[in-house]
Design an enzyme around this catalytic site. Sequence first.
Site, PDB file in Angstrom:
ATOM      1  N   ASP A 193      -7.146  -2.373  -7.019  1.00 26.06           N
ATOM      2  CA  ASP A 193      -7.692  -3.117  -5.892  1.00 26.06           C
ATOM      3  C   ASP A 193      -7.848  -4.572  -6.307  1.00 26.06           C
ATOM      4  O   ASP A 193      -7.999  -4.866  -7.496  1.00 26.06           O
ATOM      5  CB  ASP A 193      -9.047  -2.550  -5.465  1.00 26.06           C
ATOM      6  N   TYR A 215     -14.936 -12.116  -0.142  1.00 27.21           N
ATOM      7  CA  TYR A 215     -15.712 -10.901  -0.392  1.00 27.21           C
ATOM      8  C   TYR A 215     -16.959 -11.205  -1.223  1.00 27.21           C
ATOM      9  O   TYR A 215     -18.020 -10.611  -0.997  1.00 27.21           O
ATOM     10  CB  TYR A 215     -14.853  -9.857  -1.112  1.00 27.21           C
ATOM     11  N   ARG A 225      -3.192   6.537   1.331  1.00 28.37           N
ATOM     12  CA  ARG A 225      -3.682   7.685   2.111  1.00 28.37           C
ATOM     13  C   ARG A 225      -2.683   8.333   3.058  1.00 28.37           C
ATOM     14  O   ARG A 225      -2.912   9.433   3.524  1.00 28.37           O
ATOM     15  CB  ARG A 225      -4.912   7.249   2.929  1.00 28.37           C
ATOM     16  N   ARG A 234       0.821  -1.223   0.000  1.00 28.00           N
ATOM     17  CA  ARG A 234       0.000   0.000   0.000  1.00 28.00           C
ATOM     18  C   ARG A 234       0.856   1.274   0.000  1.00 28.00           C
ATOM     19  O   ARG A 234       0.462   2.295   0.568  1.00 28.00           O
ATOM     20  CB  ARG A 234      -0.943   0.038   1.221  1.00 28.00           C
ATOM     21  N   ARG A 253      -7.192  12.277  -4.345  1.00 31.47           N
ATOM     22  CA  ARG A 253      -8.462  11.690  -3.904  1.00 31.47           C
ATOM     23  C   ARG A 253      -9.531  12.748  -3.627  1.00 31.47           C
ATOM     24  O   ARG A 253     -10.721  12.452  -3.688  1.00 31.47           O
ATOM     25  CB  ARG A 253      -8.230  10.809  -2.668  1.00 31.47           C
TER      26      ARG A 253
END
Length: 350
Positions: A73, A148, A28, A24, A37
């Site tokens: 993703d 998921y 963020r 990652r 973003r």
Amino acid sequence: MSSPPFLAACRRQPVPYTPIWIMRQAGRYLPEYRRVRSRAEFAALLRDPALAAEVTLQPLRRFPLDAAILFSDIMTPLSGMGVDLSFEPGPVVAEPIRTDAAIDALAPLVPERDVPFVLESIRLVRAGLAPQVPLIGFAGGPFTLLCYLVCGRPSKEFGAARSFLYSNPAAAERLLDRLADAMAAYLSAQARAGAQALMLFESWAGLLAPREFERFALRAVRRTVAALRTAGVPLIYYVNQGSALMECVADLAVDVIGVDWRSALGAVRRRLGPGKAVQGNLDPAALFASPEDLRELAGRVLDEAAGAPGHIFNLGHGIWPETDPDAVARLVDHVHERSARSAAAGSSGR
Ligand code: CP3
């Protein structure tokens, strides 16, 4: 030109220093990512090759990382198979897949047709990246994707997915086969577009006991990996919370096993045997330690992995959004400097 340290380490060849990248690493914790973003939703970012490439390259401009990883993703290719997917912020599947009919309705993935934006992102990143820095393409492990798809959203225990394995094992295997084939197509298309290594994220491996891991997760991954034999790039299998599963993956035909922070790399290496490189495994929380303690903690990971070629430094799981980018800068420098000193001492002493 000698091969970049990241690729050499994947192949267990000697390196002048231990290569490092960070799960990652585009994300963020970087203010420049948050600025992008603020103009684009996450789902839109994924589908916009120029923005996805920009975000992929951001951490490489800040830190001398040894690899880039495509910003995307694990759920992205599923939208190309007809799954109605949104992010809130975790992935949400509008109609969870729990029946034979729902499994049959999953379309096979033709990456060039169904997710062309991913391949275009890869081409743009490759064009913008220094030639000596390899780009990693990735996909979710079939079992992690099943979690998921069956549950429909993130969950702590993924109970609906786990009970599905027991209540309808034949359907679970069929779903896993479909996902395995789709991810093989997806990853080989990424390699053709310019990805120089391929990683499968089995983020929920730790939900399974060894027997069920073998029967469901590993059987499916073997199918993906077998189809990728001709891709000609190193393969990495990340087995999160996999300390009880290392013997199971020792004979999987991948080059590198990605390891979470819960087990010491020395012990992992002994259980994997000499045929695998390892990637990991500093606790993401360690980036909140004082600079001196962080150096000590990173040194411990390097020491655990030393003794054989084939270590790629990384965190044991994704970097936290609250992390100070300066701590990342210090970590990358320290790993490079300390491992270069050991490599030099090792070769002059021989
Ligand atoms: O920090 C960020 O980068 C935010 C962007 C974001 C990603 N995925 C990036 C990503 C968001 C909002 C998501 C949605 C998502 N997908 C979530 C919620 C994430 C959150 O922190 O709120 C989750 C759990 C997923 C599912 C997912 N995606 C898994 C399980 C994995 C495998 C890695 C892991 O963490 O176990 C991913 C891969 C992923 N998501 C990548 C990126 C950039 C690629 C891997 C990498 O860069 O190392």
